[in-house]
Design a protein around this motif. Structure first.
Motif, mmCIF file in Angstrom:
data_model
loop_
_atom_site.group_PDB
_atom_site.id
_atom_site.type_symbol
_atom_site.label_atom_id
_atom_site.label_comp_id
_atom_site.label_asym_id
_atom_site.label_seq_id
_atom_site.Cartn_x
_atom_site.Cartn_y
_atom_site.Cartn_z
ATOM 1 N N ASP A 151 0.863 -1.191 0.000
ATOM 2 C CA ASP A 151 0.000 0.000 0.000
ATOM 3 C C ASP A 151 0.890 1.228 0.000
ATOM 4 O OD1 ASP A 151 -2.638 -1.211 0.227
ATOM 5 O OD2 ASP A 151 -1.937 -1.865 2.192
ATOM 6 N N PHE A 152 0.508 2.204 -0.804
ATOM 7 C CA PHE A 152 1.322 3.417 -0.904
ATOM 8 C C PHE A 152 0.408 4.622 -0.697
ATOM 9 C CE2 PHE A 152 3.103 6.918 -3.430
ATOM 10 C CZ PHE A 152 4.310 7.035 -2.763
ATOM 11 N N LEU A 153 0.673 5.386 0.354
ATOM 12 C CA LEU A 153 -0.205 6.500 0.722
ATOM 13 C C LEU A 153 0.575 7.802 0.754
ATOM 14 C CD1 LEU A 153 -1.833 4.644 3.765
ATOM 15 C CD2 LEU A 153 -2.820 4.874 1.483
ATOM 16 N N VAL A 154 -0.087 8.870 0.310
ATOM 17 C CA VAL A 154 0.539 10.197 0.284
ATOM 18 C C VAL A 154 -0.310 11.161 1.101
ATOM 19 C CG1 VAL A 154 1.108 12.161 -1.207
ATOM 20 C CG2 VAL A 154 1.623 9.840 -1.975
ATOM 21 N N THR A 155 0.367 12.021 1.855
ATOM 22 C CA THR A 155 -0.347 13.121 2.524
ATOM 23 C C THR A 155 0.323 14.435 2.140
ATOM 24 O OG1 THR A 155 1.036 13.137 4.526
ATOM 25 C CG2 THR A 155 -0.883 11.681 4.542
ATOM 26 N N THR A 156 -0.478 15.470 2.030
ATOM 27 C CA THR A 156 0.078 16.815 1.856
ATOM 28 C C THR A 156 -0.653 17.760 2.809
ATOM 29 O OG1 THR A 156 -1.415 17.126 -0.034
ATOM 30 C CG2 THR A 156 0.879 16.616 -0.540
ATOM 31 N N GLU A 157 0.088 18.749 3.275
ATOM 32 C CA GLU A 157 -0.509 19.652 4.263
ATOM 33 C C GLU A 157 -1.571 20.541 3.640
ATOM 34 O OE1 GLU A 157 2.670 21.436 6.728
ATOM 35 O OE2 GLU A 157 3.777 19.624 6.225
ATOM 36 N N ASP A 158 -1.428 20.822 2.330
ATOM 37 C CA ASP A 158 -2.432 21.676 1.675
ATOM 38 C C ASP A 158 -3.476 20.864 0.903
ATOM 39 O OD1 ASP A 158 -1.049 20.757 -0.512
ATOM 40 O OD2 ASP A 158 -0.516 22.733 -1.302
ATOM 41 N N GLY A 159 -3.365 19.541 0.949
ATOM 42 C CA GLY A 159 -4.346 18.681 0.274
ATOM 43 C C GLY A 159 -4.170 18.614 -1.228
ATOM 44 N N SER A 160 -3.031 19.106 -1.768
ATOM 45 C CA SER A 160 -2.845 19.123 -3.225
ATOM 46 C C SER A 160 -2.548 17.738 -3.795
ATOM 47 C CB SER A 160 -1.738 20.106 -3.619
ATOM 48 O OG SER A 160 -0.545 19.804 -2.917
ATOM 49 N N MET A 161 -2.252 16.775 -2.937
ATOM 50 C CA MET A 161 -2.030 15.389 -3.393
ATOM 51 C C MET A 161 -2.337 14.459 -2.222
ATOM 52 S SD MET A 161 1.479 14.020 -5.106
ATOM 53 C CE MET A 161 1.691 12.365 -5.687
ATOM 54 N N GLY A 162 -2.961 13.321 -2.502
ATOM 55 C CA GLY A 162 -3.277 12.365 -1.441
ATOM 56 C C GLY A 162 -4.226 12.953 -0.420
ATOM 57 N N SER A 163 -4.123 12.483 0.811
ATOM 58 C CA SER A 163 -5.026 13.017 1.830
ATOM 59 C C SER A 163 -4.400 14.224 2.520
ATOM 60 C CB SER A 163 -5.411 11.938 2.845
ATOM 61 O OG SER A 163 -4.265 11.367 3.406
ATOM 62 N N LYS A 164 -5.254 15.110 2.991
ATOM 63 C CA LYS A 164 -4.778 16.362 3.589
ATOM 64 C C LYS A 164 -4.344 16.114 5.036
ATOM 65 C CE LYS A 164 -5.963 21.182 4.140
ATOM 66 N NZ LYS A 164 -6.860 22.266 3.868
ATOM 67 N N GLY A 165 -3.171 16.612 5.384
ATOM 68 C CA GLY A 165 -2.709 16.475 6.774
ATOM 69 C C GLY A 165 -1.284 15.975 6.838
ATOM 70 N N PHE A 166 -0.932 15.422 7.995
ATOM 71 C CA PHE A 166 0.407 14.896 8.246
ATOM 72 C C PHE A 166 0.434 13.378 8.002
ATOM 73 C CE2 PHE A 166 1.945 18.194 11.665
ATOM 74 C CZ PHE A 166 2.133 19.131 10.658
ATOM 75 N N VAL A 167 1.625 12.842 7.847
ATOM 76 C CA VAL A 167 1.794 11.390 7.667
ATOM 77 C C VAL A 167 1.259 10.590 8.854
ATOM 78 C CG1 VAL A 167 3.747 11.344 6.058
ATOM 79 C CG2 VAL A 167 4.168 11.692 8.511
ATOM 80 N N THR A 168 1.217 11.228 10.006
ATOM 81 C CA THR A 168 0.773 10.517 11.197
ATOM 82 C C THR A 168 -0.726 10.196 11.158
ATOM 83 O OG1 THR A 168 0.913 12.735 12.149
ATOM 84 C CG2 THR A 168 2.553 11.141 12.868
ATOM 85 N N GLY A 169 -1.485 10.881 10.284
ATOM 86 C CA GLY A 169 -2.924 10.583 10.153
ATOM 87 C C GLY A 169 -3.140 9.152 9.660
ATOM 88 N N PRO A 170 -2.641 8.821 8.450
ATOM 89 C CA PRO A 170 -2.810 7.442 7.963
ATOM 90 C C PRO A 170 -2.097 6.408 8.842
ATOM 91 C CG PRO A 170 -2.109 8.886 6.179
ATOM 92 C CD PRO A 170 -2.077 9.704 7.427
ATOM 93 N N LEU A 171 -1.009 6.798 9.481
ATOM 94 C CA LEU A 171 -0.314 5.836 10.355
ATOM 95 C C LEU A 171 -1.200 5.476 11.546
ATOM 96 C CD1 LEU A 171 2.200 4.167 11.069
ATOM 97 C CD2 LEU A 171 3.003 6.142 12.392
ATOM 98 N N ALA A 172 -1.837 6.484 12.145
ATOM 99 C CA ALA A 172 -2.724 6.224 13.292
ATOM 100 C C ALA A 172 -3.862 5.291 12.870
ATOM 101 C CB ALA A 172 -3.275 7.539 13.835
ATOM 102 N N ALA A 173 -4.389 5.510 11.667
ATOM 103 C CA ALA A 173 -5.483 4.655 11.181
ATOM 104 C C ALA A 173 -4.985 3.222 10.996
ATOM 105 C CB ALA A 173 -6.027 5.208 9.865
ATOM 106 N N LEU A 174 -3.790 3.088 10.483
ATOM 107 C CA LEU A 174 -3.202 1.760 10.262
ATOM 108 C C LEU A 174 -2.993 1.032 11.593
ATOM 109 C CD1 LEU A 174 -2.032 0.136 7.804
ATOM 110 C CD2 LEU A 174 0.203 1.046 8.449
ATOM 111 N N LEU A 175 -2.498 1.761 12.573
ATOM 112 C CA LEU A 175 -2.219 1.158 13.885
ATOM 113 C C LEU A 175 -3.504 0.701 14.570
ATOM 114 C CD1 LEU A 175 0.463 3.696 15.209
ATOM 115 C CD2 LEU A 175 0.881 1.379 14.400
#
Ligand code: NAD
Ligand code: FES
Length: 282
Positions: A151-175
């Motif tokens: 699985d390959f996930l991208v985050t951007t702080e301005d939401g211009s690519m992938g999900s908006k926010g920090f990398v810790t968002g998808p990591l918390a969901a994964l955990l």
């Protein structure tokens, strides 16, 4: 002298340089770095070995041009030469088959993460890679990391690519997902990001490894510039690391050391002019 074979811009101020260094290409392992000095008297810059091709005798370096010295290095075009490339230095990454592994890269730290993902994939791990940046302009190595990752996930702080926010968002969901939760986590990026990752994985006791980039001068354990507190021990990132158990690293102490030279760094567009660095540069 080490010949620059190619020099490509990956993102703003981030270059990918392929350098002829046959001995290092043969000897290097994932997680190790080199210290590069463009010319005599210039600053020594520690750089992770991003990749290597032992058959071609080349190493790949990802270089963020943030100061005078790194700018001079990235200004070296294909066909030019770098005087010193010393290494491989540091300990290699401990690679095993954990099963499911999460690899988290923040900004330019993604370049340091790349060889770890490659080695973990080669060892048979099922990898969720999460990389993040301020905007899509700062997302790097997506094409290289995607085929190595389940699985390959991208985050951007301005939401211009992938999900908006920090990398810790998808990591918390994964955990929080018992079906997909990782047995080990690797994180490379800004200190606040690595600290946040450590805080997320600590409650579950998930093995978490961070790659640190404190100030380095000699890279041989002699100057003490790269010292960092890990548990009750003082470690030198250049010889004991650069990777450490994230749950034991004193991130606040590391931040203090990294910021204590900020004014000098900002002023300097010439080689190190402190006494210690001058001694080392001779
Ligand atoms: P940045 O500040 O743009 O952050 C990149 C991403 O990291 C953010 O988009 C976010 O997803 C994540 N992040 C940042 N702060 C966070 C926080 N508090 N909590 C959770 N996630 C957070 O990064 P940049 O400007 O590309 O990188 C510069 C920094 O990276 C410098 O401080 C540099 O020293 C460090 N760096 C570290 C390494 C290493 O080996 N650890 C290597 C290269 C660069
Ligand atoms: Fe000098 Fe590590 S860089 S001790």
């Amino acid at each position: 002298m080490f010949e620059v074979l190619s020099n490509e811009i990956l993102a703003e101020n981030l270059h990918k340089m392929v350098i002829s260094a046959p001995r290092i290409a043969r000897a290097r392992k994932a997680g190790q770095f080199v210290i590069v000095r463009l010319a005599q008297g210039e600053e020594r810059i520690p750089l992770t070995i991003g990749d290597a091709d032992p058959a071609a005798g080349t190493i790949t370096l990802f270089i963020q041009a943030i100061g005078g010295s790194t700018r001079k290095i990235v200004d070296t075009e294909a066909g030019g030469f770098i005087r010193d490339v010393a290494g491989p230095l540091g300990k290699e990454t401990h690679i095993t088959n954990w099963g499911r592994v999460a690899c988290v890269g923040g900004g330019v730290g993604t370049a340091v993460l790349f060889p770890l993902v490659k080695a973990l994939a080669e060892a048979g791990n099922e990898i969720t890679t999460i990389i993040g940046g301020r905007s899509s302009r700062y997302i790097i190595l997506a094409d290289e990391l995607t085929p190595l990752s389940k699985d390959f996930l991208v985050t951007t702080e301005d939401g211009s690519m992938g999900s908006k926010g920090f990398v810790t968002g998808p990591l918390a969901a994964l955990l929080a997902d018992p079906e997909r939760g990782p047995q080990a986590v690797f994180a490379v990026g800004p200190v606040p990001m690595m600290k946040a990752v450590a805080n997320l994985t600590r409650p579950q006791g998930i093995e978490t490894v961070v790659s640190l980039n404190p100030i380095m001068i000699d890279g041989t354990g002699m100057c003490g510039g790269c010292r960092v507190q890990v548990g009750k021990e003082t470690k030198f990132a250049c010889v004991d690391g650069p990777e450490f158990d994230a749950h034991l690293v004193d991130f606040d102490g590391l931040t203090d050391r990294l910021t204590s030279y900020r004014d000098e760094e900002a002023l300097r567009h010439a080689p190190h002019d402190c006494k210690l660095a001058k001694e080392v540069a001779k």
